[in-house]
Enzyme design. Structure first.
Site, PDB file in Angstrom:
ATOM      1  CG  HIS A 137      -6.916   5.023  -4.485  1.00 50.01           C
ATOM      2  ND1 HIS A 137      -6.392   3.837  -4.958  1.00 50.01           N
ATOM      3  CD2 HIS A 137      -8.259   4.853  -4.482  1.00 50.01           C
ATOM      4  CE1 HIS A 137      -7.387   2.994  -5.225  1.00 50.01           C
ATOM      5  NE2 HIS A 137      -8.531   3.580  -4.934  1.00 50.01           N
ATOM      6  CB  CYS A 162     -11.268  -0.336  -5.626  1.00 48.61           C
ATOM      7  SG  CYS A 162      -9.996   0.799  -6.181  1.00 48.61           S
ATOM      8  CG  LEU A 163     -13.849   2.711 -10.662  1.00 44.80           C
ATOM      9  CD1 LEU A 163     -13.761   4.146 -11.145  1.00 44.80           C
ATOM     10  CD2 LEU A 163     -14.869   1.934 -11.491  1.00 44.80           C
ATOM     11  CG  HIS A 170     -11.906   3.700  -1.402  1.00 41.22           C
ATOM     12  ND1 HIS A 170     -12.255   2.364  -1.380  1.00 41.22           N
ATOM     13  CD2 HIS A 170     -11.282   3.908  -2.590  1.00 41.22           C
ATOM     14  CE1 HIS A 170     -11.836   1.802  -2.507  1.00 41.22           C
ATOM     15  NE2 HIS A 170     -11.242   2.715  -3.268  1.00 41.22           N
ATOM     16  CD  GLU A 171     -11.705   7.315  -4.552  1.00 44.41           C
ATOM     17  OE1 GLU A 171     -10.619   7.257  -5.149  1.00 44.41           O
ATOM     18  OE2 GLU A 171     -12.596   6.460  -4.705  1.00 44.41           O
ATOM     19  CD  GLN A 198      -8.664   4.636  -8.255  1.00 47.45           C
ATOM     20  OE1 GLN A 198      -9.229   5.625  -7.799  1.00 47.45           O
ATOM     21  NE2 GLN A 198      -9.298   3.494  -8.457  1.00 47.45           N
ATOM     22  N   GLY A 221     -15.859   7.271  -6.965  1.00 49.91           N
ATOM     23  CA  GLY A 221     -14.703   8.128  -6.755  1.00 49.91           C
ATOM     24  C   GLY A 221     -13.520   7.631  -7.560  1.00 49.91           C
TER      25      GLY A 221
HETATM   26 NI    NI Z   1     -10.425   2.757  -5.174  1.00 49.18          NI
END
Ligand code: NI
Length: 165
Positions: A133, A87-88, A129-130, A48, A43
């Protein structure tokens, strides 16, 4: 798209609603899905990639890519689950996070169509999670302070151990 990493202030800011769901937002959603596929994530949320808009994409194994625009979490289960997250934006960090096991979310897709969906398991976890953000919240914030400190110290050691440092 460049993915911002821990330490960038934009990751800590609240994203603004998308005003018009048009060709522009469709193109962005497409690029975000490509970025998820190019990385190892499941995701990606607007902040991000420095886009301070309430949009995120999710693509978990066995499911289709999904786009969430101006989403709201309308219900979460009392039942929780613990699962390892990464997480990216926090490369190299993995930790067990406790979240609701199921979620109901309302939003608009990339075509501008409203929808409500019920998700559980991994899909629910990635959605939560997303969604975090969009609020400037990272998964490490959901760890206990000692656990978070241990993880951050470990990441720092990894960075220091890289060649050229
Ligand atoms: Ni993340």
């Amino acid at each position: 798209m460049t993915i911002l990493t821990l330490g960038n202030d934009l990751l800590r800011q609240k994203a603004e609603p998308v005003k018009d769901i048009d060709d522009g937002s469709r193109a962005i959603a497409g690029e975000m899905i490509e970025a998820v596929h190019a990385g190892t994530g499941v995701g990606l949320a607007g902040p991000q990639v420095g886009l301070m808009k309430r949009i995120f994409v999710v693509h978990v194994g066995g499911d289709v890519p999904r786009v969430f625009i101006n989403p709201s979490i309308t219900a979460t289960s009392a039942e929780t689950a613990k699962y390892e997250e990464g997480c990216l934006s926090i490369p190299g960090a993995w930790a067990d996070v406790i979240r609701a096991q199921a979620v109901q979310i309302q939003g608009w897709n990339e075509k501008g169509r409203p929808f409500t969906m019920d998700a559980d398991g991994i899909l629910a976890r990635v959605i939560l999670h997303e969604y975090d953000h969009l609020e400037g919240v990272l998964f490490i914030d959901r760890l206990s302070v000692p656990k978070r400190n241990r993880l951050l110290a470990k990441m720092e050691r990894q960075v220091l151990a890289r060649p050229g440092k």
